[in-house]
Motif scaffolding. Structure first.
Motif, PDB file in Angstrom:
ATOM      1  N   ASP A   8      77.053  87.014 -74.450  1.00 49.52           N
ATOM      2  CA  ASP A   8      78.358  87.000 -73.778  1.00 49.52           C
ATOM      3  C   ASP A   8      78.143  86.969 -72.281  1.00 49.52           C
ATOM      4  OD1 ASP A   8      80.600  87.079 -75.614  1.00 49.52           O
ATOM      5  OD2 ASP A   8      79.781  89.002 -76.296  1.00 49.52           O
ATOM      6  N   SER A  10      81.379  86.940 -70.105  1.00 49.29           N
ATOM      7  CA  SER A  10      82.633  87.254 -69.418  1.00 49.29           C
ATOM      8  C   SER A  10      82.492  88.557 -68.641  1.00 49.29           C
ATOM      9  CB  SER A  10      83.769  87.399 -70.426  1.00 49.29           C
ATOM     10  OG  SER A  10      84.913  87.926 -69.775  1.00 49.29           O
ATOM     11  N   SER A  18      86.758  85.031 -74.834  1.00 46.36           N
ATOM     12  CA  SER A  18      85.461  84.509 -75.308  1.00 46.36           C
ATOM     13  C   SER A  18      84.685  85.602 -76.032  1.00 46.36           C
ATOM     14  CB  SER A  18      84.649  83.933 -74.144  1.00 46.36           C
ATOM     15  OG  SER A  18      84.346  84.923 -73.187  1.00 46.36           O
ATOM     16  N   GLY A  93      79.283  83.162 -75.476  1.00 52.46           N
ATOM     17  CA  GLY A  93      80.605  83.242 -74.867  1.00 52.46           C
ATOM     18  C   GLY A  93      80.516  82.726 -73.443  1.00 52.46           C
ATOM     19  N   PRO A  95      83.123  81.765 -70.545  1.00 49.01           N
ATOM     20  CA  PRO A  95      84.397  81.535 -69.856  1.00 49.01           C
ATOM     21  C   PRO A  95      84.225  80.533 -68.713  1.00 49.01           C
ATOM     22  CG  PRO A  95      83.506  83.694 -69.281  1.00 49.01           C
ATOM     23  CD  PRO A  95      82.594  83.123 -70.337  1.00 49.01           C
ATOM     24  N   ALA A 137      81.649  79.445 -77.371  1.00 55.89           N
ATOM     25  CA  ALA A 137      83.027  79.946 -77.365  1.00 55.89           C
ATOM     26  C   ALA A 137      83.478  79.973 -75.908  1.00 55.89           C
ATOM     27  CB  ALA A 137      83.095  81.343 -77.968  1.00 55.89           C
ATOM     28  N   THR A 138      84.357  79.035 -75.555  1.00 56.06           N
ATOM     29  CA  THR A 138      84.752  78.951 -74.156  1.00 56.06           C
ATOM     30  C   THR A 138      86.232  79.281 -73.996  1.00 56.06           C
ATOM     31  OG1 THR A 138      84.648  77.581 -72.159  1.00 56.06           O
ATOM     32  CG2 THR A 138      85.273  76.455 -74.192  1.00 56.06           C
ATOM     33  N   SER A 139      86.543  79.971 -72.907  1.00 54.51           N
ATOM     34  CA  SER A 139      87.927  80.366 -72.627  1.00 54.51           C
ATOM     35  C   SER A 139      88.260  79.932 -71.216  1.00 54.51           C
ATOM     36  CB  SER A 139      88.078  81.885 -72.780  1.00 54.51           C
ATOM     37  OG  SER A 139      87.002  82.538 -72.163  1.00 54.51           O
TER      38      SER A 139
END
Ligand SMILES: Cc1cc2nc3c(=O)[nH]c(=O)nc-3n(C[C@H](O)[C@H](O)[C@H](O)COP(=O)(O)O)c2cc1C
Length: 214
Positions: A8, A10, A18, A93, A95, A137-139
């Protein structure tokens, strides 16, 4: 023992989307059976130093004469590469920060992309991650839809696809959620609804992907 590397990046440890998506993947992975292990690296909480020496981009045999990178930085890099190559599947993750990946994730990329070690350069068997699955996993606070004025402004997913996919050889899937700032700043009608719908769908898709890849 199938092993997942769960990354991760973020900076939001409370409400990050994410992080929620990667957690959905990792939880489903753990639920498959006791043999499915997870190695966790939180690149925001335990931040890596920026690469201290360009020689670290190369294995010792390909460095310029006189190169002498910090042994501690070399040891950390070896640990990160061992952790990556021990993973059968990776979930990351990512972002969107200033149209690219967070610098914490970039520091990890700078450490694990080594020509001749994790990427093809001058011989065979230099792509240990070849064919292994990667879920990104993108935000994104905004949206970058095809045909919209912001199409192509997201430079986070492309760099991950380039380095981890094309260069290291992983098989990349992307789950993206958009308009995550719709609860914080004014946005057009329907933005909040779309953001919530995309998050719900992403959580399900991530768990499905873990079951499929595990
Ligand atoms: C430093 C920073 C830079 C950001 N830059 C962008 C950006 O360039 N484009 C965008 O759409 N959103 C941007 N955002 C918003 C984030 O992409 C959004 O909040 C996203 O949901 C963060 O991921 P997370 O929910 O996993 O924390 C930025 C947020 C931060 C903190």
């Amino acid at each position: 023992m199938p092993n997942l590397l769960h990354l991760d990046s973020s900076a939001d440890t409370a409400t990050s989307r994410s992080r929620a998506i990667t957690a959905s993947f990792a939880d489903a992975w753990r639920s498959l059976d006791d043999d499915h292990t997870v190695t966790r690296r939180d690149l925001h909480v335990d931040q890596l130093p920026h690469l201290s020496d360009p020689a670290l981009h190369w294995p010792a045999r390909l460095r310029l004469p006189g190169a002498a990178p910090d042994p501690a930085a070399e040891a950390l890099q070896a640990e990160l590469i061992a952790e990556l190559t021990a993973a059968d599947v990776v979930v990351v993750g990512a972002p969107l920060y200033n149209y690219t990946v967070p610098s914490t994730l970039k520091a990890w990329l700078d450490n694990v992309h080594l020509p001749g070690v994790t990427a093809p350069f001058d011989g065979d068997d230099q792509q240990p991650m070849l064919g292994r699955p990667l879920l990104i996993a993108t935000s994104r606070g905004g949206s970058y839809d095809v045909g919209s004025p912001t199409e192509g402004w997201d430079h986070a997913v492309p760099v991950l696809e380039q380095i981890l996919g094309s260069t290291l050889g992983m098989v990349v899937e992307v789950i993206a959620v958009n308009l995550t700032l719709s609860g914080q700043i004014p946005m057009p009608d329907g933005a909040r609804e779309r953001a919530e719908r995309e998050l719900s769908e992403a959580l399900v898709a991530a768990a499905d992907a873990a079951r499929r890849l595990g």
